[in-house]
Scaffold this motif. Structure first.
Motif, PDB file in Angstrom:
ATOM      1  N   UNK A   5      13.986  34.355   8.900  1.00 45.73           N
ATOM      2  CA  UNK A   5      12.822  34.177   9.770  1.00 45.73           C
ATOM      3  C   UNK A   5      12.173  35.518  10.100  1.00 45.73           C
ATOM      4  N   UNK A   6      10.885  35.508  10.417  1.00 50.43           N
ATOM      5  CA  UNK A   6      10.234  36.765  10.804  1.00 50.43           C
ATOM      6  C   UNK A   6      10.799  37.268  12.132  1.00 50.43           C
ATOM      7  N   UNK A   7      10.800  38.583  12.279  1.00 48.73           N
ATOM      8  CA  UNK A   7      11.271  39.173  13.525  1.00 48.73           C
ATOM      9  C   UNK A   7      10.305  38.848  14.663  1.00 48.73           C
ATOM     10  N   UNK A   8      10.834  38.609  15.859  1.00 50.41           N
ATOM     11  CA  UNK A   8       9.961  38.408  17.016  1.00 50.41           C
ATOM     12  C   UNK A   8       9.229  39.705  17.365  1.00 50.41           C
ATOM     13  N   UNK A   9       8.173  39.572  18.130  1.00 48.65           N
ATOM     14  CA  UNK A   9       7.392  40.730  18.575  1.00 48.65           C
ATOM     15  C   UNK A   9       8.241  41.564  19.522  1.00 48.65           C
ATOM     16  N   UNK A  10       8.189  42.870  19.329  1.00 49.56           N
ATOM     17  CA  UNK A  10       8.929  43.836  20.117  1.00 49.56           C
ATOM     18  C   UNK A  10       8.185  44.176  21.396  1.00 49.56           C
ATOM     19  N   UNK A  11       8.803  44.373  22.546  1.00 48.64           N
ATOM     20  CA  UNK A  11      10.233  44.254  22.786  1.00 48.64           C
ATOM     21  C   UNK A  11      10.630  42.782  22.864  1.00 48.64           C
ATOM     22  N   UNK A  12      11.728  42.468  22.240  1.00 49.40           N
ATOM     23  CA  UNK A  12      12.185  41.097  22.110  1.00 49.40           C
ATOM     24  C   UNK A  12      12.795  40.632  23.433  1.00 49.40           C
ATOM     25  N   UNK A  13      12.422  39.442  23.862  1.00 48.79           N
ATOM     26  CA  UNK A  13      12.983  38.849  25.072  1.00 48.79           C
ATOM     27  C   UNK A  13      14.303  38.154  24.743  1.00 48.79           C
ATOM     28  N   UNK A  14      15.059  37.830  25.746  1.00 41.32           N
ATOM     29  CA  UNK A  14      16.306  37.093  25.552  1.00 41.32           C
ATOM     30  C   UNK A  14      16.026  35.773  24.843  1.00 41.32           C
ATOM     31  N   UNK A  20      15.683  33.437  17.464  1.00 40.44           N
ATOM     32  CA  UNK A  20      15.949  34.082  16.175  1.00 40.44           C
ATOM     33  C   UNK A  20      17.350  33.707  15.682  1.00 40.44           C
ATOM     34  N   UNK A  21      18.339  33.757  16.574  1.00 39.49           N
ATOM     35  CA  UNK A  21      19.690  33.349  16.191  1.00 39.49           C
ATOM     36  C   UNK A  21      19.697  31.887  15.739  1.00 39.49           C
ATOM     37  N   UNK A  22      18.980  31.037  16.472  1.00 34.97           N
ATOM     38  CA  UNK A  22      18.887  29.624  16.095  1.00 34.97           C
ATOM     39  C   UNK A  22      18.266  29.462  14.711  1.00 34.97           C
ATOM     40  N   UNK A  23      17.200  30.221  14.448  1.00 37.29           N
ATOM     41  CA  UNK A  23      16.524  30.141  13.147  1.00 37.29           C
ATOM     42  C   UNK A  23      17.439  30.580  12.009  1.00 37.29           C
ATOM     43  N   UNK A  24      18.390  31.463  12.321  1.00 37.05           N
ATOM     44  CA  UNK A  24      19.371  31.906  11.325  1.00 37.05           C
ATOM     45  C   UNK A  24      20.546  30.934  11.214  1.00 37.05           C
ATOM     46  N   UNK A  25      20.584  29.932  12.080  1.00 35.31           N
ATOM     47  CA  UNK A  25      21.697  28.988  12.080  1.00 35.31           C
ATOM     48  C   UNK A  25      22.950  29.557  12.709  1.00 35.31           C
ATOM     49  N   UNK A 111      23.585  46.967  23.554  1.00 35.32           N
ATOM     50  CA  UNK A 111      24.163  45.853  22.826  1.00 35.32           C
ATOM     51  C   UNK A 111      23.760  45.907  21.359  1.00 35.32           C
ATOM     52  N   UNK A 112      24.591  45.346  20.510  1.00 31.51           N
ATOM     53  CA  UNK A 112      24.240  45.247  19.089  1.00 31.51           C
ATOM     54  C   UNK A 112      22.989  44.392  18.904  1.00 31.51           C
ATOM     55  N   UNK A 113      22.763  43.436  19.795  1.00 35.04           N
ATOM     56  CA  UNK A 113      21.573  42.591  19.687  1.00 35.04           C
ATOM     57  C   UNK A 113      20.278  43.405  19.819  1.00 35.04           C
ATOM     58  N   UNK A 114      20.347  44.581  20.446  1.00 33.04           N
ATOM     59  CA  UNK A 114      19.159  45.422  20.615  1.00 33.04           C
ATOM     60  C   UNK A 114      18.638  45.949  19.288  1.00 33.04           C
ATOM     61  N   UNK A 115      19.432  45.870  18.241  1.00 30.47           N
ATOM     62  CA  UNK A 115      18.951  46.309  16.919  1.00 30.47           C
ATOM     63  C   UNK A 115      17.774  45.478  16.442  1.00 30.47           C
ATOM     64  N   UNK A 116      17.561  44.321  17.037  1.00 26.65           N
ATOM     65  CA  UNK A 116      16.394  43.507  16.716  1.00 26.65           C
ATOM     66  C   UNK A 116      15.109  44.238  17.114  1.00 26.65           C
ATOM     67  N   UNK A 117      15.228  45.208  18.026  1.00 25.36           N
ATOM     68  CA  UNK A 117      14.085  46.013  18.474  1.00 25.36           C
ATOM     69  C   UNK A 117      13.910  47.293  17.661  1.00 25.36           C
ATOM     70  N   UNK A 118      14.663  47.448  16.587  1.00 27.28           N
ATOM     71  CA  UNK A 118      14.615  48.659  15.762  1.00 27.28           C
ATOM     72  C   UNK A 118      14.336  48.310  14.294  1.00 27.28           C
ATOM     73  N   UNK A 119      13.166  47.737  14.025  1.00 30.26           N
ATOM     74  CA  UNK A 119      12.876  47.327  12.641  1.00 30.26           C
ATOM     75  C   UNK A 119      12.740  48.503  11.681  1.00 30.26           C
ATOM     76  N   UNK A 120      12.504  49.704  12.190  1.00 30.83           N
ATOM     77  CA  UNK A 120      12.391  50.890  11.320  1.00 30.83           C
ATOM     78  C   UNK A 120      13.753  51.518  11.027  1.00 30.83           C
TER      79      UNK A 120
END
Length: 173
Positions: A5-14, A20-25, A111-120
């Protein structure tokens, strides 16, 4: 094979993280609690939740490289020697402003989940082998007032979806 799935717009909310996790199953379970800022503060909460609980360090080496470490909370990390293990410059803690700029979280919510905010991929991510030895791993979902449990194999799936190859290291001798 499902499409990433496409990444959510940054900064990503909870909520966007969960979607996003749901879209990944990826199955996830979240427990809300009072904000915790240290490993010790969360002991009572963690006692009720199975799996490996984490401590997360946002570091910067003397050359300016940024590193996020997610380790099992009991792992003893020798910060003064860690640069040798990671083959980088000497390490110090990254400043709060830099943390918020690159990972979109504040101190206490790392948190490791914060990597969703680091697309670069400005931040190198290190996983502690001792943490990955647990079937279930627990992280803050971008803020320190909740803890989210996922399977360690699903953490790898999440990282892969972000275009990251997990760098799993034994941090404690």
């Amino acid at each position: 094979m499902t499409q990433t799935p496409p990444l959510p717009v940054r900064p990503v909310s909870r909520q966007a993280l969960f979607e996003y996790l749901d879209a990944l199953g990826i199955r996830h379970e979240t427990h809300e609690h009072a904000p915790v800022f240290t490993v010790d503060e969360g002991e009572a909460i963690k006692a009720r939740m199975p799996g490996g609980h984490t401590k997360n360090l946002f570091l910067k080496d003397k050359k300016g490289a940024l590193i996020l470490i997610s380790a099992l909370q009991s792992t003893q990390i020798a910060l003064k020697q860690l640069h040798k293990t990671l083959e980088c410059g000497r390490l110090s803690f990254g400043k709060a402003e830099l943390l918020e700029e690159v990972l979109g979280v504040t101190p206490g919510s790392v948190t490791a989940f914060a990597l969703i905010n680091d697309p670069e991929h400005k931040v190198r991510f290190i996983l502690d082998q001792a943490l990955m030895d647990h079937d279930i791993v627990n992280f803050h979902p971008l803020k320190n007032d909740a803890t989210t449990a996922i399977r360690s194999s699903d953490l790898v799936r999440f990282l892969t979806a972000l275009g990251r190859a997990p760098e799993i290291v034994t941090l404690e001798e």
